[in-house]
Write an enzyme that holds these catalytic residues in place. Structure first.
Site, PDB file in Angstrom:
ATOM      1  N   GLU A 248       0.870  -0.962   0.118  1.00 59.39           N
ATOM      2  CA  GLU A 248       0.087  -0.084  -0.170  1.00 59.39           C
ATOM      3  C   GLU A 248       0.859   1.143  -0.072  1.00 59.39           C
ATOM      4  O   GLU A 248       1.785   1.383   0.790  1.00 59.39           O
ATOM      5  CB  GLU A 248      -1.018   0.054   1.157  1.00 59.39           C
ATOM      6  CG  GLU A 248      -1.561   1.091   1.344  1.00 59.39           C
ATOM      7  CD  GLU A 248      -2.531   1.442   2.812  1.00 59.39           C
ATOM      8  OE1 GLU A 248      -2.903   0.102   2.991  1.00 59.39           O
ATOM      9  OE2 GLU A 248      -2.929   2.197   3.177  1.00 59.39           O
ATOM     10  N   GLU A 253      -2.384  10.991   3.215  1.00 54.43           N
ATOM     11  CA  GLU A 253      -3.631  11.071   4.249  1.00 54.43           C
ATOM     12  C   GLU A 253      -3.353  12.247   5.391  1.00 54.43           C
ATOM     13  O   GLU A 253      -2.091  12.703   5.597  1.00 54.43           O
ATOM     14  CB  GLU A 253      -3.422   9.903   5.157  1.00 54.43           C
ATOM     15  CG  GLU A 253      -3.470   8.391   4.424  1.00 54.43           C
ATOM     16  CD  GLU A 253      -3.330   7.096   5.246  1.00 54.43           C
ATOM     17  OE1 GLU A 253      -4.201   6.737   5.608  1.00 54.43           O
ATOM     18  OE2 GLU A 253      -2.020   6.884   5.610  1.00 54.43           O
TER      19      GLU A 253
END
Length: 368
Positions: A248, A253
């Site tokens: 990932e 974020e």
């Protein structure tokens, strides 16, 4: 005798009825007291084009709501200082309410005039680079999401998408719209599927998958306690090997209670929980909700680098992953706004809804 008895019973019922009416008259229902002297001001932000804040006051009001009627839909904000950012110039209607309760309020209507609004607020990057070809881009220039490139994840996943998240992801235009040259994902406080919030999560799995390149994503982010926007990628072999073995790459974020900080992270490992390598980039002033920024990942064989506005803040190579390195394979994109979860925590009384993530473009450049 029977006639006298009937009259006696009738008199008894009349007496009881009179006593009942008298009892009701002794306990009148309190009338609803509506707010009075409802006033408001409209403040245009000097720093963010298109942003307005409506400050509302009224006597005997318990709370306030403002319904901003944008071209993309209605957006309701519950706050005495309700803010919203319009993406295009024009004249817009806003409905203002001072509430005694949800069903009892006084309502006024005002208009907002937005002039010369562009998506030029903030940082941008070029449409070409020397030594690179543009492999794919979505400029979100139409009026609908390109379903040839994107699909939807729907629901709350397994265990709140593995993070104990609180939102229900929808498909269609309820929480994800394209218009005014941008993609907008909106998190709302509303019930669906047994959850108290809705949002959207779109992905290019099986449609647009890439191995290496320079990725630029220009976005303006939401904020607030419990809000969790992400621009990220998963290995295309996710369906066969699972997570975290597929790898990932979190290009960006943000956890909403820290609106001036973003994180770049790689997750990997043979079993859950994952091993991760992460770094943080912070703004010295303002927040990522105030203007657009470009989140870049430069990705080559055995090398991944993270940038914000062309400033590098994180590097990954096989030397700092312990030899487990799934990042030389194909990956697909995921864009979403989560509500709640193990990392950001959960919304509280300070969290304002709706919250939006606006994406101006995503571009993938690959070396010639």
């Amino acid at each position: 005798m029977r006639g006298i008895l009937r009259l006696g019973v009738l008199g008894l019922f009349l007496g009881i009825g009179s006593m009942f009416l008298a009892a009701c008259e002794d306990k009148p229902v309190d009338p609803i007291v509506l707010p009075e002297n409802f006033t408001w001001t409209v403040d245009y932000s000097p720093g963010v084009k298109g942003k307005v804040t409506i400050n509302m006051k009224a006597n005997k009001a318990n709370y306030f709501t403002a319904i901003f009627k944008d071209k993309l839909g209605d957006f309701t904000v519950e706050s005495p200082a309700a803010s919203y950012t319009f993406a295009a110039e024009g004249t817009y209607v806003v409905v203002l309410r001072a509430h005694a309760s949800a069903a009892h309020y006084i309502e006024r209507v005002d208009t907002i005039k937005i002039e010369a609004v562009t998506l030029g607020d903030g940082y941008s990057t070029p449409t070409s680079y020397s030594g690179y070809n543009l492999a794919w881009a979505d400029e979100f220039s139409g009026d609908a999401l390109d379903l040839g490139s994107w699909g939807f994840d729907v629901g709350n996943g397994s265990g709140g998408w593995g993070n104990n998240e609180s939102q229900y992801y929808t498909s269609g235009t309820a929480n994800c719209v394209v218009g005014n040259g941008k993609l907008t994902i909106t998190a709302k406080k509303e019930s669906q599927g047994g959850y108290n919030y809705t949002s959207a999560r779109i992905l290019t799995k099986g449609k647009r998958e890439f191995q290496f390149g320079r990725i630029d994503i220009r976005a303006r982010l939401p904020k607030g306690q419990g809000i969790w926007p992400a621009l990220w990628m998963l290995g295309a072999n996710f369906g066969t090997v699972g997570w975290p073995k597929c790898g990932e790459l979190d290009i960006m974020e943000l956890v909403g209670h820290q609106p001036n900080r973003v994180h770049g992270t790689a997750h990997f490992g043979n079993n859950s929980p994952s091993t991760q390598r992460t770094a943080t980039y912070g703004l010295s002033s303002a927040t990522f909700a105030d203007a657009f920024h470009v989140f870049t990942m430069k990705w080559e064989n055995n090398l991944v680098e993270w940038y914000v506005d062309d400033v590098k803040f994180h590097t990954l190579t096989p030397s700092n992953t312990g030899g487990i390195y799934p990042f030389n394979e194909k990956f697909f994109f995921i864009f979403n706004v989560a509500v709640g979860g193990n990392w950001p925590g959960y919304p509280d009384g300070t969290t304002v809804f709706p919250q939006q993530m606006d994406v101006d473009f995503v571009r993938v450049f690959q070396k010639i």
